[in-house]
Motif scaffolding. Structure first.
Motif: not given
Length: 409
Positions: A233-238, A292-293, A320-326
Motif C-alpha cells: 500500500l505504501a506506493n498506492a495512489q488514490s 505533504f499532499v 492522510v491520503q485516504l482522509k483527503v480523498e474521502t
C-alpha cells in the motif's frame, strides 16, 4: 389569586410581544437573504489555524463573526453552536474485521453577545453592530468532519417566584418555556478547511526534485516512510474520476476545478499558495503538517459534451491520503444527482453509493485512532482493506457533478 393570574397574563403578553418582534425581524432578514442582501444579519463561521504560543503547534480554530442591524435586546440573547460528528466517534473491535462505529452525542457551545459593538454611532437609525468570538476545536473529542448548526436563543423572561410557594405553585412548567430558539444557519467543517501551504523550502524542493522524494524526506514520526516502504500500500495512489456537466466552456471549467474544490473556507492567500496551477496542488493538513499532499488533475479522453477528469491524491502518509480523498468526495457529493443518466440511459451512480461512502468514512475514522499511535500489521490490513473498498466503490464510475463551478463563480 386574581393578582397572580394578572401577573402571569402580563408576563405571557410581554413574551409574545418580544417573540413577535423577533419573528418579524428574522422574517425580514430571510426575505433580504433571498435577494442576496445579508446586511441585516450576516453570521459567518471561518475555520483558521493558530500557532500555539510556546510550541508553535498548529491549533484548529473557528472564528464566529456577526454583523447586524437588528435592534434586538442582545443582552437577553446568546448563540448556540451545535456540533455533530460526521461520522460518529468510533471504537475498536477485537474481531478480525473492520472496527465498528458507536454514536457520539456531539457538543453544544453557547456564546453570549456581551461585547456587541456599534460600528456607527452617528446614525442611530442605521447603526450596525459587530461581534466576534474565536474558539479552539478539540478534535480528540470532536473529530472532523463536523456539522455545525447555529441557533439564536432569546430569553423571554421568567415569572417572579414567591419563595414561600412550592415549585408547582410558582408555575415551574411555565418557566421552562422562557426561551425562544431560532435557527440561523448550518455548515460543515472538514480536514480540507485546515489545509496549510507547504513551507517555501519544501515547495522549492518539490519543483526541483519531484513530490515523492520531498514528501518522503519530510514525513517523520512513528509512521515514517521506512515503516511503510515494504508494504504494497505504501506506493498506492488514490484516483477519483469525475464527470462535470456544466454550461461553461470546458477549458474554463477545467482551469477552475482545483481552486474551487480546495478554496472552500480557505483565505485567498492560502488558496493561491496551495493551488500552484490548474493541474497541481500541494498542501498539508494542520493536524499533520509534515505529511505533504499532492492533488493532481488530468483530463480523460472522452467523446461528448461533458468534461471527464481524474483527481489523483498522493501522500507518504497513507492515512492522510485516504482522509483527503474521502473529504474531497464528500464535498463533491452535494453536486451529484441521482437522476443524472449516462449515455446508455442508466443512472450514473449505484443505488448504494452514498451509504457505502458513509461507511467508508466511519471505518477510516476508527483506523485513524490506531494509526496515530503506531502502525502494526492489523492497522496496515485495515488501511489496505479501506483502500480496496474505495477503489471498488469508484471503479468504472465517473461521479457526475452538476453546477459545481457554476454555483461557485
Amino acid at each position: 389569586m386574581q393578582a397572580k393570574l394578572d401577573t402571569q397574563h402580563n408576563l405571557i403578553n410581554t413574551r409574545l410581544v418580544c417573540m413577535n418582534k423577533t419573528l418579524c425581524m428574522l422574517q425580514s432578514v430571510l426575505q433580504n437573504r433571498k435577494r442576496g442582501d445579508n446586511d441585516d444579519f450576516d453570521l459567518t463561521i471561518q475555520p483558521f489555524v493558530r500557532a500555539a504560543p510556546l510550541t508553535g503547534r498548529p491549533i484548529m480554530c473557528l472564528r464566529v463573526r456577526l454583523h447586524t442591524r437588528l435592534n434586538l435586546d442582545w443582552d437577553k440573547c446568546h448563540l448556540n453552536l451545535d456540533f455533530c460528528c460526521r461520522p460518529p466517534l468510533l471504537e475498536s473491535s477485537n474481531g478480525g474485521g473492520l472496527r465498528e462505529p458507536v454514536t457520539s452525542p456531539g457538543e453544544t457551545i453557547s456564546l453570549v453577545f456581551d461585547d456587541l459593538q456599534p460600528l456607527d454611532q452617528e446614525h442611530a437609525s442605521t447603526v450596525q453592530y459587530f461581534w466576534q468570538r474565536e474558539i479552539e476545536l478539540d478534535t480528540a473529542r470532536l473529530p472532523l468532519p463536523l456539522d455545525v448548526a447555529t441557533h439564536l436563543v432569546m430569553n423571554l423572561g421568567a415569572p417572579d417566584v414567591d419563595p414561600t410557594e412550592t415549585p408547582m405553585d410558582a408555575g415551574s412548567e411555565d418557566q421552562g418555556d422562557s426561551t425562544a430558539v431560532f435557527f440561523v444557519m448550518e455548515t460543515a467543517i472538514d480536514v480540507l478547511h485546515y489545509a496549510v501551504p507547504v513551507p517555501a523550502y519544501f515547495a522549492k524542493q518539490i519543483t526541483l526534485n519531484g513530490f515523492q522524494a520531498v514528501a518522503a524526506q519530510a514525513h517523520t514520526g512513528p509512521n515514517s516512510q521506512h515503516r511503510q516502504q515494504d508494504h504494497p500500500l505504501a506506493n498506492a495512489q488514490s484516483v477519483i474520476k469525475l464527470r462535470f456537466i456544466s454550461m461553461l466552456d470546458n477549458d474554463q471549467l477545467y482551469r477552475s476545478i482545483l481552486s474551487t474544490m480546495l478554496g472552500e473556507g480557505l483565505p485567498e492567500k492560502h488558496t493561491s499558495s496551495v493551488v500552484r496551477d490548474a493541474e497541481h496542488a500541494y498542501f498539508a493538513l494542520a493536524s499533520q503538517p509534515k505529511d505533504f499532499v499532492h492533488v493532481e488533475l488530468a483530463k480523460v479522453v472522452h467523446h461528448g459534451d461533458d468534461l471527464i477528469v481524474t483527481l489523483t491524491v498522493m501522500s507518504a502518509n497513507k492515512m492522510v491520503q485516504l482522509k483527503v480523498e474521502t473529504a474531497l468526495v464528500s464535498r463533491l457529493l452535494m453536486y451529484t444527482d441521482d437522476d443524472i443518466m449516462d449515455e446508455n440511459g442508466v443512472s450514473s451512480l449505484p443505488k448504494d453509493f452514498y451509504e457505502r461512502q458513509r461507511q467508508l468514512q466511519e471505518q477510516l475514522a476508527v483506523v485513524e485512532a490506531t494509526y496515530q499511535q503506531s502502525v502494526d500489521d492489523v492497522t496496515w490490513r485495515d488501511l489496505a482493506q479501506i483502500h480496496e473498498l474505495i477503489c471498488t466503490q469508484q471503479a468504472n464510475i465517473a461521479i457526475p457533478l452538476f453546477g459545481f463551478v457554476d454555483q461557485n463563480t
